[in-house]
Design a protein around this motif. Structure first.
Motif, PDB file in Angstrom:
ATOM      1  N   ARG A  17       5.688 -27.203  17.390  1.00  0.00           N
ATOM      2  CA  ARG A  17       6.382 -26.042  16.572  1.00  0.00           C
ATOM      3  C   ARG A  17       7.745 -25.883  17.387  1.00  0.00           C
ATOM      4  O   ARG A  17       8.680 -25.636  16.831  1.00  0.00           O
ATOM      5  CB  ARG A  17       5.626 -24.614  16.783  1.00  0.00           C
ATOM      6  N   GLU A  18       7.600 -25.811  18.617  1.00  0.00           N
ATOM      7  CA  GLU A  18       8.946 -25.528  19.528  1.00  0.00           C
ATOM      8  C   GLU A  18       9.955 -26.717  19.494  1.00  0.00           C
ATOM      9  O   GLU A  18      11.032 -26.425  19.676  1.00  0.00           O
ATOM     10  CB  GLU A  18       8.329 -25.163  21.058  1.00  0.00           C
ATOM     11  N   GLY A  77       8.408 -18.818  20.582  1.00  0.00           N
ATOM     12  CA  GLY A  77       7.494 -19.667  19.760  1.00  0.00           C
ATOM     13  C   GLY A  77       6.009 -19.150  19.572  1.00  0.00           C
ATOM     14  O   GLY A  77       5.293 -18.861  18.409  1.00  0.00           O
ATOM     15  N   ARG A 290       4.415 -15.113  14.260  1.00  0.00           N
ATOM     16  CA  ARG A 290       5.510 -16.284  14.664  1.00  0.00           C
ATOM     17  C   ARG A 290       5.321 -17.343  13.720  1.00  0.00           C
ATOM     18  O   ARG A 290       4.719 -17.514  12.731  1.00  0.00           O
ATOM     19  CB  ARG A 290       5.151 -16.676  16.052  1.00  0.00           C
TER      20      ARG A 290
END
Length: 424
Positions: A17-18, A77, A290
Motif C-alpha cells: 500500500r505504501e 499508511g 486508511r
C-alpha cells in the motif's frame, strides 16, 4: 509546461500500500521527493522514493526526521500508527499530517465502537452484540444464527474476522479469542451478498470518492480458506449497477459523513467503507481509517488527476479538487508466502521479475539478503496490470505470473472472476 513544486513528503508504512502511495505521490506536480518510513528494500528501485529506517511507531524519531529534513507534510499508511495517535502527536508539534486523530481512528481500532457509531447515525449494518467474556458470548449465539461472524474487537491486520458455519466451530473460536487475550469480541449476523471497497478522501467541508474496487479476502480459489489481509483486487467493478451505486451513496455514505461531522468534526483523512450489497440493499461490514491493501494498488493508478494536490488540499482545509478517473481497468494478484495467513514461511529467495509494459510489481513483505530480495512472511508482493478492460488485464497478469517460478509461495488463480467469470 507547469513546474513541479519542491515539496518533500514522508509516507509512514512499509507495505505494498505504501509503495503504491509513494509512487502516486512522486508523480504529483506538488511533490519532488518522497521518503517512506520504514519502507522496504523493494522500494529502492522507485525513482524519487527513499526508504528510511525508522519504525512506523517511533513517533519521536519520525518527528526528528521531519524537522531535520524539512518535510512539508506526512501521509500515514497503516492503521497501527493512526490508532496509536501519530496524528495527534504530529499536530501537537506543528507538523502537517494526513490522517484521522486517535479518537476518530477508533472507527477501525474498535469493532464495537464502529458498530455503535453506525447504529447511532442509522447507517445500515448487521445485527450485532458485544461481549466481554466467553460465557456471555456463547449464550448469545442463538440470537444470530449460522453462519456466525465473530470479530476480534481490536486491530488484527485484516485477520481478526472468523465466519463459523456451526455451533461447534463458533464455540471453539470464541473460547480461543478470549484465551488469546481479547477483552471483548463482537458477534454479528452473517450478511449474504457481494462485497465492495469504497475509499473516501475526507476534507474540512467536503469529500471525494475514489474509484470502487473489489477485494478477495479468502486465501484460496473460489473464496475458500481462512480470511487474509487480501489476496488480490481489481477496479472498476462493472457488475455493480448504477442504481445500486447510488443507493450506496444515499443510504450509506450520506449518513456516515453526517456522523463523522458530528462525532469527529476534525476528521482529515481516508475513510474506507467495506460494503456488502444484500438483497435488501447495501450494508456496511466495517470501517477503516486508511487506504486498504491490496485495493490501493489498483485504485490509485486509475486516478488521472493530481493525487498529491488532493491530499495537500485536505491537510490545508481547502476545497478538495475534483478527481478524474481513467476508464482503463486495473487488477492485481498477491503472491503470498506458503503457509499464509497462519504460519507463513520466510527467507525464500525471490525470482527476478522481468519488466513488461503494463505490468507493475509492487513489493510488500520483503527483506534484502546478499543483494537479493527474499520473502519476509505474509503477503510478499503483488503483480498489478492495467489494460482496456478487466478481461484483458486479468489475462495479462496471469500470463505474466505463469512465466515466473516462485519458491514456497502461492497465489489465487481467480482474482477478478466475479466480474469476468474467468479463472486461470
Amino acid at each position: 509546461m507547469r513546474v513541479k513544486m519542491q515539496e518533500k513528503v514522508l509516507v509512514i508504512g512499509s507495505g505494498g500500500r505504501e509503495a503504491a502511495i509513494a509512487q502516486k505521490l512522486i508523480a504529483s506536480e506538488q511533490v519532488a521527493q518522497v521518503f517512506v518510513a520504514p519502507g522496504n528494500p523493494g522500494m529502492q528501485a522507485m525513482e524519487g522514493v527513499i526508504p528510511v529506517n525508522i519504525g512506523e511507531l517511533e513517533f519521536d524519531a519520525l518527528k526528528g526526521f521531519v524537522e531535520e529534513n524539512q518535510i512539508d507534510w506526512t501521509f500515514v499508511g497503516p492503521e497501527d500508527a493512526l490508532v496509536a495517535g501519530i496524528v495527534d502527536d504530529f499536530q501537537a508539534a506543528g507538523y502537517p499530517i494526513f490522517g484521522p486523530d486517535k479518537a476518530a481512528a477508533m472507527l477501525e481500532g474498535s469493532k464495537d465502537y464502529a458498530m455503535r457509531f453506525m447504529k447511532r447515525y442509522q447507517v445500515p449494518t448487521a445485527k450485532f452484540g458485544t461481549y466481554t467474556n466467553s460465557q456471555a458470548a456463547l449464550a448469545a449465539m442463538e440470537h444470530f444464527g449460522f453462519p456466525l461472524v465473530i470479530k476480534a474487537d481490536g486491530l488484527a491486520g485484516g485477520k481478526g474476522v472468523v465466519i463459523s458455519p456451526d455451533v461447534a466451530s463458533a464455540q471453539a473460536e470464541i473460547k480461543l479469542m478470549f484465551k488469546k487475550g481479547q477483552s471483548q469480541i463482537v458477534l454479528e449476523e452473517y450478511l449474504e451478498g457481494s462485497e465492495y471497497s469504497m475509499f473516501i478522501v475526507v476534507g474540512q467541508d467536503d469529500y471525494q470518492i475514489l474509484p470502487l474496487a473489489q477485494d478477495h479476502k479468502c486465501a484460496y480459489d473460489g473464496d475458500q480458506g481462512p480470511n487474509t489481509g487480501g489476496m488480490g483486487s481489481y477496479s472498476p467493478v462493472p457488475q455493480l449497477s448504477e442504481i445500486d451505486y447510488q443507493k450506496m451513496l444515499t443510504e450509506v455514505v450520506s449518513p456516515t459523513i453526517v456522523g463523522l461531522r458530528d462525532a469527529h468534526p476534525n476528521y482529515r483523512g481516508i475513510l474506507y467503507i467495506g460494503m456488502i450489497l444484500t438483497p435488501t440493499g447495501p450494508k456496511v461490514i466495517e470501517y477503516n481509517v486508511r487506504l486498504g491493501d491490496p485495493e490501493t494498488q489498483v485504485v490509485l493508478p486509475r486516478i488521472k488527476s493530481d493525487f498529491g494536490r488532493l491530499i495537500k488540499a485536505a491537510i490545508d482545509g481547502e476545497k478538495l479538487p475534483p478527481i478524474t478517473v481513467s476508464p482503463r481497468a486495473c487488477l492485481g494478484v498477491v503472491v503470498a508466502a506458503q503457509g499464509y495467513p497462519k504460519a507463513p514461511v520466510k527467507g525464500q529467495i525471490l525470482p527476478k521479475m522481468p519488466h513488461q509494459e503494463g505490468i507493475e510489481v509492487v513489493y510488500a513483505n520483503v527483506a534484502s539478503q546478499e543483494e537479493e530480495l527474499v520473502g519476509n512472511g505474509g503477503r510478499i508482493l503483488m503483480v498489478c496490470g492495467q489494460n482496456t478492460n478487466l478481461i484483458q488485464v486479468q489475462a495479462q497478469v496471469y500470463d505474466y505470473l505463469a512465466r515466473i517460478n516462485f519458491d514456497q509461495c502461492f497465489y489465487r488463480k481467480d482474482i477478478g472472476f466475479k466480474a469476468t467469470q474467468t479463472k486461470f
